[in-house]
Design a protein around this motif. Structure first.
Motif, PDB file in Angstrom:
ATOM      1  N   THR A   1       0.808  -1.334  -0.159  1.00 12.11           N
ATOM      2  CA  THR A   1      -0.116  -0.075   0.040  1.00 12.11           C
ATOM      3  C   THR A   1       0.816   1.328   0.118  1.00 12.11           C
ATOM      4  N   VAL A   2       2.205   1.306   0.823  1.00  8.59           N
ATOM      5  CA  VAL A   2       2.796   2.696   0.890  1.00  8.59           C
ATOM      6  C   VAL A   2       3.457   2.518  -0.393  1.00  8.59           C
ATOM      7  N   ASP A   3       3.996   1.632  -1.102  1.00  3.74           N
ATOM      8  CA  ASP A   3       4.555   1.629  -2.306  1.00  3.74           C
ATOM      9  C   ASP A   3       3.574   2.168  -3.637  1.00  3.74           C
ATOM     10  N   LEU A   4       2.469   1.698  -3.343  1.00  2.00           N
ATOM     11  CA  LEU A   4       1.401   2.306  -4.312  1.00  2.00           C
ATOM     12  C   LEU A   4       1.124   3.624  -4.192  1.00  2.00           C
ATOM     13  N   ILE A   5       0.901   4.133  -2.825  1.00  2.65           N
ATOM     14  CA  ILE A   5       0.858   5.492  -2.663  1.00  2.65           C
ATOM     15  C   ILE A   5       2.021   6.449  -3.285  1.00  2.65           C
TER      16      ILE A   5
ATOM     17  N   GLU B   1      -7.638  -0.349  -3.007  1.00  5.94           N
ATOM     18  CA  GLU B   1      -8.168  -1.883  -3.493  1.00  5.94           C
ATOM     19  C   GLU B   1      -7.366  -2.759  -2.443  1.00  5.94           C
ATOM     20  N   VAL B   2      -5.987  -2.409  -2.123  1.00  5.82           N
ATOM     21  CA  VAL B   2      -5.365  -3.420  -1.291  1.00  5.82           C
ATOM     22  C   VAL B   2      -5.669  -3.017   0.242  1.00  5.82           C
ATOM     23  N   THR B   3      -6.120  -1.980   0.452  1.00  3.69           N
ATOM     24  CA  THR B   3      -6.422  -1.606   1.679  1.00  3.69           C
ATOM     25  C   THR B   3      -7.737  -2.459   1.959  1.00  3.69           C
ATOM     26  N   ASP B   4      -8.752  -2.223   0.980  1.00  2.00           N
ATOM     27  CA  ASP B   4      -9.873  -3.019   1.244  1.00  2.00           C
ATOM     28  C   ASP B   4      -9.835  -4.597   1.717  1.00  2.00           C
ATOM     29  N   LEU B   5      -8.891  -5.151   1.075  1.00  2.00           N
ATOM     30  CA  LEU B   5      -8.493  -6.443   0.958  1.00  2.00           C
ATOM     31  C   LEU B   5      -7.607  -6.773   2.369  1.00  2.00           C
TER      32      LEU B   5
ATOM     33  N   PHE C   1      -5.294  -0.758  12.898  1.00  2.00           N
ATOM     34  CA  PHE C   1      -4.856   0.628  13.082  1.00  2.00           C
ATOM     35  C   PHE C   1      -4.272   1.244  11.953  1.00  2.00           C
ATOM     36  N   SER C   2      -3.512   0.423  11.044  1.00  2.00           N
ATOM     37  CA  SER C   2      -2.959   1.342  10.130  1.00  2.00           C
ATOM     38  C   SER C   2      -3.765   1.566   8.736  1.00  2.00           C
ATOM     39  N   LYS C   3      -4.668   0.617   8.398  1.00  2.00           N
ATOM     40  CA  LYS C   3      -5.548   0.693   7.250  1.00  2.00           C
ATOM     41  C   LYS C   3      -6.218   2.167   7.379  1.00  2.00           C
ATOM     42  N   PRO C   4      -6.854   2.653   8.187  1.00  2.00           N
ATOM     43  CA  PRO C   4      -7.378   3.920   8.086  1.00  2.00           C
ATOM     44  C   PRO C   4      -6.581   4.720   7.534  1.00  2.00           C
ATOM     45  N   ILE C   5      -5.322   5.006   8.182  1.00  2.00           N
ATOM     46  CA  ILE C   5      -4.457   5.864   7.729  1.00  2.00           C
ATOM     47  C   ILE C   5      -3.804   5.970   6.380  1.00  2.00           C
ATOM     48  N   LEU C   6      -3.639   4.438   5.977  1.00  2.00           N
ATOM     49  CA  LEU C   6      -3.119   4.291   4.742  1.00  2.00           C
ATOM     50  C   LEU C   6      -4.202   4.609   3.487  1.00  2.00           C
TER      51      LEU C   6
END
Length: 186
Positions: free
Chosen positions: A61-65, A75-79, A88-93
């Protein structure tokens, strides 16, 4: 040390590049040495083999951002698999991916100082100073906050031109207890 471990694991992975355990073990020292590109390549491969890998999901996710691929990052965060670190990290990403698309998305954030600070930074990134101020105030209204959080909030207030609030927080953060930490009360 990280560098030697990473170098050794690189050589082992070359001999067996499809080995999930080796890829996973080599991804962590790559992060530790600051070789985020190598870690991201391995994280992408790990997700192909195991879509539920939390650490690989975070790195991808960080790489894609970083690469400006915000929709793919979302899409990755949703999966992402449920778990302590991803919850904890998903909402921030996801928030940063949405900010990359020009939207402030903080609905999934928890009431923590880290989430409020991240939301304030996203609001500033998007030029929404009023929202940034709301999140900075939210940080300091959570009761007792750590010295580090007080300094973060002070930095935000200083940037927003609220120097008196910033100075008060910096002064409070400078007062430390016997353990080297202090909690600043609102």
């Amino acid at each position: 040390d990280w560098k030697n471990a990473s170098s050794y694991l690189d050589r082992v992975v070359e001999k067996d590049p499809e080995n999930y355990d080796l890829l996973k073990r080599s991804m962590i020292p790559a992060v530790g040495t600051g070789d985020i590109e190598k870690a991201a390549v391995r994280a992408h491969k790990i997700l192909e083999l195991d879509p539920l890998s939390s650490l690989a999901s975070l790195i991808v996710t960080v790489d894609l951002i970083h690469d400006g691929e915000f929709d793919k990052a979302i899409e990755v965060t949703d999966l992402m698999h449920e778990g302590d670190i991803t919850n904890f990290s998903k909402p921030i990403l996801k928030g940063w991916a949405m900010a990359g698309k020009g939207e402030l998305h903080t609905e999934d954030f928890y009431e923590t100082t880290i989430h409020s600070y991240s939301a304030a930074l996203m609001a500033l990134y998007l030029g929404q100073k009023d929202k940034a101020e709301e999140y900075a105030k939210q940080m300091v209204s959570m009761g007792a906050i750590s010295t580090y959080d007080a300094e973060r909030a002070a930095d935000l207030f200083s940037y927003l031109g609220q120097d008196e609030d910033a100075i008060a927080l910096y002064r409070g953060a400078a007062q430390q207890d016997d353990h080297g930490l202090s909690l600043i009360s609102k």
